[in-house]
Design a protein around this motif. Structure first.
Motif, PDB file in Angstrom:
ATOM      1  N   UNK A 156      59.578  69.618   8.849  1.00  0.00           N
ATOM      2  CA  UNK A 156      59.188  68.208   8.904  1.00  0.00           C
ATOM      3  C   UNK A 156      60.386  67.289   8.686  1.00  0.00           C
ATOM      4  N   UNK A 157      61.232  67.628   7.703  1.00  0.00           N
ATOM      5  CA  UNK A 157      62.395  66.800   7.413  1.00  0.00           C
ATOM      6  C   UNK A 157      63.403  66.825   8.553  1.00  0.00           C
ATOM      7  N   UNK A 158      63.584  67.979   9.167  1.00  0.00           N
ATOM      8  CA  UNK A 158      64.543  68.080  10.268  1.00  0.00           C
ATOM      9  C   UNK A 158      64.064  67.273  11.472  1.00  0.00           C
ATOM     10  N   UNK A 162      65.972  63.928  13.291  1.00  0.00           N
ATOM     11  CA  UNK A 162      66.231  63.644  14.711  1.00  0.00           C
ATOM     12  C   UNK A 162      65.957  62.170  14.999  1.00  0.00           C
ATOM     13  N   UNK A 163      64.855  61.670  14.473  1.00  0.00           N
ATOM     14  CA  UNK A 163      64.487  60.264  14.713  1.00  0.00           C
ATOM     15  C   UNK A 163      65.343  59.305  13.891  1.00  0.00           C
ATOM     16  N   UNK A 164      65.741  59.729  12.696  1.00  0.00           N
ATOM     17  CA  UNK A 164      66.541  58.854  11.832  1.00  0.00           C
ATOM     18  C   UNK A 164      67.960  58.654  12.348  1.00  0.00           C
ATOM     19  N   UNK A 165      68.416  59.517  13.251  1.00  0.00           N
ATOM     20  CA  UNK A 165      69.748  59.295  13.823  1.00  0.00           C
ATOM     21  C   UNK A 165      69.813  57.953  14.554  1.00  0.00           C
ATOM     22  N   UNK A 166      68.650  57.431  14.954  1.00  0.00           N
ATOM     23  CA  UNK A 166      68.620  56.134  15.642  1.00  0.00           C
ATOM     24  C   UNK A 166      69.045  54.994  14.725  1.00  0.00           C
ATOM     25  N   UNK A 167      68.922  55.193  13.410  1.00  0.00           N
ATOM     26  CA  UNK A 167      69.242  54.121  12.462  1.00  0.00           C
ATOM     27  C   UNK A 167      70.734  53.855  12.342  1.00  0.00           C
ATOM     28  N   UNK A 168      71.569  54.799  12.770  1.00  0.00           N
ATOM     29  CA  UNK A 168      73.011  54.595  12.608  1.00  0.00           C
ATOM     30  C   UNK A 168      73.524  53.451  13.476  1.00  0.00           C
ATOM     31  N   UNK A 169      72.698  52.969  14.400  1.00  0.00           N
ATOM     32  CA  UNK A 169      73.122  51.842  15.230  1.00  0.00           C
ATOM     33  C   UNK A 169      73.309  50.573  14.416  1.00  0.00           C
ATOM     34  N   UNK A 170      72.731  50.494  13.195  1.00  0.00           N
ATOM     35  CA  UNK A 170      72.854  49.276  12.386  1.00  0.00           C
ATOM     36  C   UNK A 170      74.286  49.036  11.932  1.00  0.00           C
ATOM     37  N   UNK A 171      75.129  50.080  11.933  1.00  0.00           N
ATOM     38  CA  UNK A 171      76.538  49.879  11.603  1.00  0.00           C
ATOM     39  C   UNK A 171      77.421  50.058  12.837  1.00  0.00           C
ATOM     40  N   UNK A 177      69.556  55.506  21.080  1.00  0.00           N
ATOM     41  CA  UNK A 177      68.694  54.326  21.146  1.00  0.00           C
ATOM     42  C   UNK A 177      69.493  53.055  21.409  1.00  0.00           C
ATOM     43  N   UNK A 178      70.671  52.965  20.808  1.00  0.00           N
ATOM     44  CA  UNK A 178      71.513  51.787  21.048  1.00  0.00           C
ATOM     45  C   UNK A 178      71.919  51.700  22.511  1.00  0.00           C
ATOM     46  N   UNK A 179      72.311  52.839  23.076  1.00  0.00           N
ATOM     47  CA  UNK A 179      72.671  52.864  24.499  1.00  0.00           C
ATOM     48  C   UNK A 179      71.477  52.455  25.352  1.00  0.00           C
ATOM     49  N   UNK A 198      61.750  60.097  25.907  1.00  0.00           N
ATOM     50  CA  UNK A 198      61.646  61.461  26.442  1.00  0.00           C
ATOM     51  C   UNK A 198      62.710  62.356  25.826  1.00  0.00           C
ATOM     52  N   UNK A 199      63.931  61.834  25.700  1.00  0.00           N
ATOM     53  CA  UNK A 199      65.020  62.612  25.106  1.00  0.00           C
ATOM     54  C   UNK A 199      64.698  62.978  23.654  1.00  0.00           C
ATOM     55  N   UNK A 200      64.204  62.012  22.881  1.00  0.00           N
ATOM     56  CA  UNK A 200      63.844  62.284  21.483  1.00  0.00           C
ATOM     57  C   UNK A 200      62.724  63.322  21.414  1.00  0.00           C
ATOM     58  N   UNK A 201      61.753  63.192  22.325  1.00  0.00           N
ATOM     59  CA  UNK A 201      60.651  64.153  22.356  1.00  0.00           C
ATOM     60  C   UNK A 201      61.159  65.562  22.639  1.00  0.00           C
ATOM     61  N   UNK A 202      62.063  65.683  23.598  1.00  0.00           N
ATOM     62  CA  UNK A 202      62.604  67.007  23.945  1.00  0.00           C
ATOM     63  C   UNK A 202      63.361  67.602  22.754  1.00  0.00           C
TER      64      UNK A 202
END
Length: 222
Positions: A156-158, A162-171, A177-179, A198-202
């Motif tokens: 569950x954490x892993x 995967x989804x939390x990597x999207x948050x790094x766009x704030x810095x 996701x930023x792209x 789709x990429x995140x889902x895969x």
């Protein structure tokens, strides 16, 4: 479409780098944190509890901002107070990884602790009667059972990672996701965000499949 996919794949590569580096360092780092949390030394245990409370009680986005901007702001304060000229800057990508590693090490540590404490005390006593040392008891008897029990929670954490990597766009880290958002603004189309989804889902589907296989391998008695 080809240019868009090329840009999205580059963003995905950055997301995967953040993902794997976080796992590589957070999984082992959580072990000493767990030890500090479970130690009988009250001072160390209290410090670890406070650390876990802060990390688990504040948003990851805030932690990313603190890790990236904190050293610079601290240097500004020191220069103002003491008349020095200290400057500290570090790459956005490194700051993003450090923040994620610290955050996930805290969560993994609590998962480890839950797994260790779920083992009946009788197993420790039986190992002692059989002449096992504390280290032998932990590595040969307790740890294999802990690994088996924590796999679902770790999965569950892993997946969340995967989804939390999207948050790094704030810095300012240019991940998937930023792209997608930049491409959407340029093309005035929802398609880039759909492709990102789709990429995140895969990626999460692959993670789920890996953990399902691990659980099957560890299902000794089924």
């Amino acid at each position: 479409m080809i240019k868009m996919l090329h840009a999205m794949l580059q963003g995905t590569a950055t997301s995967l780098e953040v993902f794997f580096l976080t796992l590589l360092f957070a999984v082992p780092l959580a072990l000493p944190v767990t030890a500090g949390r479970m130690t009988k030394n009250r001072i160390l245990s209290t410090v670890t509890k406070i650390f876990l409370l802060i990390i688990r009680g504040t948003p990851l986005m805030l932690q990313l901002l603190v890790v990236y901007f904190g050293p610079s702001l601290l240097c500004i304060w020191i220069n103002k107070e003491f008349g020095t000229n200290i400057r500290v800057t570090w790459p956005r990508f490194l700051a993003a990884n450090v923040a994620l590693i610290i955050n996930y090490a805290a969560y993994f540590a609590e998962i480890y602790r839950g797994g260790i404490e779920s083992i009946p005390q009788g197993q420790y006593e039986a190992a002692k009667v059989l002449g096992y040392t504390k280290n032998q008891t932990f590595f040969y008897i307790i740890l294999p059972q802990v690994v088996k029990r924590i796999i679902p929670a770790m999965g569950n954490e892993v997946i969340t990672l995967v989804k939390d990597t999207a948050l790094v766009q704030v810095i300012g880290v240019s991940e998937l996701l930023r792209v997608a958002q930049e491409t959407q603004s340029r093309l005035f189309s929802f398609m880039p965000l759909f492709v990102a989804g789709v990429f995140y889902f895969i990626m999460n589907w692959i993670v789920e499949a890996v953990f399902v296989q691990i659980e099957k391998k560890l299902a000794y008695y089924k």
